[in-house]
Scaffold this motif. Structure first.
Motif, PDB file in Angstrom:
ATOM      1  N   GLY A  44       3.231  12.826   2.145  1.00 16.97           N
ATOM      2  CA  GLY A  44       3.655  12.669   0.755  1.00 16.97           C
ATOM      3  C   GLY A  44       4.145  13.971   0.159  1.00 16.97           C
ATOM      4  N   TYR A  58       0.852  -1.179   0.000  1.00 18.87           N
ATOM      5  CA  TYR A  58       0.000   0.000   0.000  1.00 18.87           C
ATOM      6  C   TYR A  58       0.896   1.241   0.000  1.00 18.87           C
ATOM      7  CZ  TYR A  58      -3.495  -3.410   1.568  1.00 18.87           C
ATOM      8  OH  TYR A  58      -4.314  -4.499   1.660  1.00 18.87           O
ATOM      9  N   TYR A  59       0.274   2.410  -0.020  1.00 20.01           N
ATOM     10  CA  TYR A  59       1.061   3.636   0.104  1.00 20.01           C
ATOM     11  C   TYR A  59       1.711   3.684   1.484  1.00 20.01           C
ATOM     12  CZ  TYR A  59      -0.284   5.999  -4.218  1.00 20.01           C
ATOM     13  OH  TYR A  59      -0.430   6.348  -5.538  1.00 20.01           O
ATOM     14  N   HIS A  60       3.038   3.632   1.504  1.00 23.59           N
ATOM     15  CA  HIS A  60       3.866   3.823   2.702  1.00 23.59           C
ATOM     16  C   HIS A  60       3.854   2.651   3.675  1.00 23.59           C
ATOM     17  CE1 HIS A  60       2.996   8.359   1.901  1.00 23.59           C
ATOM     18  NE2 HIS A  60       3.879   7.858   1.048  1.00 23.59           N
ATOM     19  N   PHE A  73      -4.077   9.378  -1.076  1.00 24.88           N
ATOM     20  CA  PHE A  73      -4.094   7.934  -1.335  1.00 24.88           C
ATOM     21  C   PHE A  73      -3.584   7.161  -0.118  1.00 24.88           C
ATOM     22  CE2 PHE A  73      -3.547   8.752  -6.164  1.00 24.88           C
ATOM     23  CZ  PHE A  73      -4.907   8.956  -6.280  1.00 24.88           C
ATOM     24  N   ALA A  74      -2.555   7.680   0.539  1.00 27.36           N
ATOM     25  CA  ALA A  74      -2.019   7.016   1.720  1.00 27.36           C
ATOM     26  C   ALA A  74      -3.044   6.988   2.841  1.00 27.36           C
ATOM     27  CB  ALA A  74      -0.738   7.720   2.176  1.00 27.36           C
ATOM     28  N   ASP A 106      -5.608   4.326   1.934  1.00 26.17           N
ATOM     29  CA  ASP A 106      -5.088   2.961   1.965  1.00 26.17           C
ATOM     30  C   ASP A 106      -5.118   2.342   3.359  1.00 26.17           C
ATOM     31  OD1 ASP A 106      -4.686   2.126  -0.583  1.00 26.17           O
ATOM     32  OD2 ASP A 106      -2.510   2.299  -0.574  1.00 26.17           O
ATOM     33  N   GLU A 149      -0.682  11.998  -3.153  1.00 22.25           N
ATOM     34  CA  GLU A 149       0.026  10.933  -2.452  1.00 22.25           C
ATOM     35  C   GLU A 149      -0.463  10.827  -1.009  1.00 22.25           C
ATOM     36  OE1 GLU A 149       4.559   9.527  -1.181  1.00 22.25           O
ATOM     37  OE2 GLU A 149       4.272  11.330  -2.392  1.00 22.25           O
TER      38      GLU A 149
END
Length: 270
Positions: free
Chosen positions: A92, A9-11, A100-101, A104, A97
């Motif tokens: 982000g 996933y993001y991060h 989305f993080a 997620d 970004e």
């Protein structure tokens, strides 16, 4: 096919436990530095909580993810507990970004049943308060930490639920490892801090829906002890950075369970 499926996933990333339908571990990169947070919005501006299925898992392993209808909706004092904290992931270089993080972290793969008192910092929950403490301490350094976390999926975890066909084994313990680089007089030093959050005794006595924050126990433990309890193996660099590593100066401070943490000041820093 017998190999771990790492969901990215993001991060952060995680791996699920198929029989228990919960994650085994999650690993995240956290950046609280001002440049990384410049485009981060408050939770409400992202629309609040919106838990959803991970479509990759839904296609490959239908029924693996525990959803609202399975457990959380009929519960009264059991929260949808993030393992990877929304505030940790939500950063982000662009607004997209960070957005989305944020989103997620609201996949059911990142969720575990947690008592309301345990999970919510606004309710003085010890898990939430500890996470906020980590956030404040990270800002005091360069703002960057790596966080590993997950439930201890014990064989004796009690079953709980609202449908005889869909009982969930609820984890009694959760673990977290925080890694950072600390600047000392002699130079930078890698440091790792391992913790176990234990609600076993209180839930056995009171039940999962009658808990309050005073009933939880926290122990700072060696990373190797987390491996022993969970089966999750960590890189040698993590073990070497552990401030409670065997033979270290702090070994005499702990009993068999670890260093009991009753206030944030009890945490062994080095």
């Amino acid at each position: 096919n017998g190999s771990p499926w790492v969901l990215k996933y993001y991060h952060y990333s995680l791996v699920m436990h198929e029989p228990r339908r919960l994650l085994i571990w999650a690993a995240g990169n956290v950046d609280y530095s001002p440049p990384a947070r410049k485009r981060t919005k408050p939770r409400k501006e992202y629309g609040g909580e919106d838990w959803r299925l991970d479509p990759r898992v839904a296609l490959q392993a239908p029924g693996l993810q525990i959803e609202d209808v399975d457990f959380y909706r009929p519960a009264t004092k059991i929260d949808r507990g993030h393992i990877v904290r929304r505030e940790d992931a939500c950063w982000g270089s662009t607004a997209k970004e960070a957005e989305f993080a944020n989103s997620d972290t609201y996949h059911w793969t990142n969720c575990t049943p947690q008592s309301q008192a345990f999970n919510q910092s606004g309710e003085h929950g010890i898990w939430g308060k500890f996470e906020e403490h980590i956030q404040r301490e990270a800002k005091a350094l360069d703002g960057r930490v790596c966080v590993f976390a997950g439930p201890v999926l014990g064989l004796r975890d009690p079953r709980h639920g609202y449908d005889d066909d869909n009982l969930i084994k609820v984890p009694m313990k959760f673990w977290k490892i925080v890694m950072c680089v600390s600047n000392q007089d002699e130079g930078s030093e890698h440091q790792a801090y391992g913790f176990i959050f234990d609600q076993t005794e209180a839930i056995e006595r009171l039940g999962i829906e009658r808990m309050d924050m005073s009933e939880y126990e926290i122990y700072q433990v060696p990373v190797a002890e987390i491996s022993r309890k969970t089966g999750v193996q960590f890189d040698d660099s993590v073990l070497a950075a552990d401030v409670l590593r065997r033979g270290g100066a702090n070994e005499s401070l702990r009993d068999d369970k670890g260093v009991s943490i009753t206030t944030l000041e009890d945490i062994v820093l080095r």
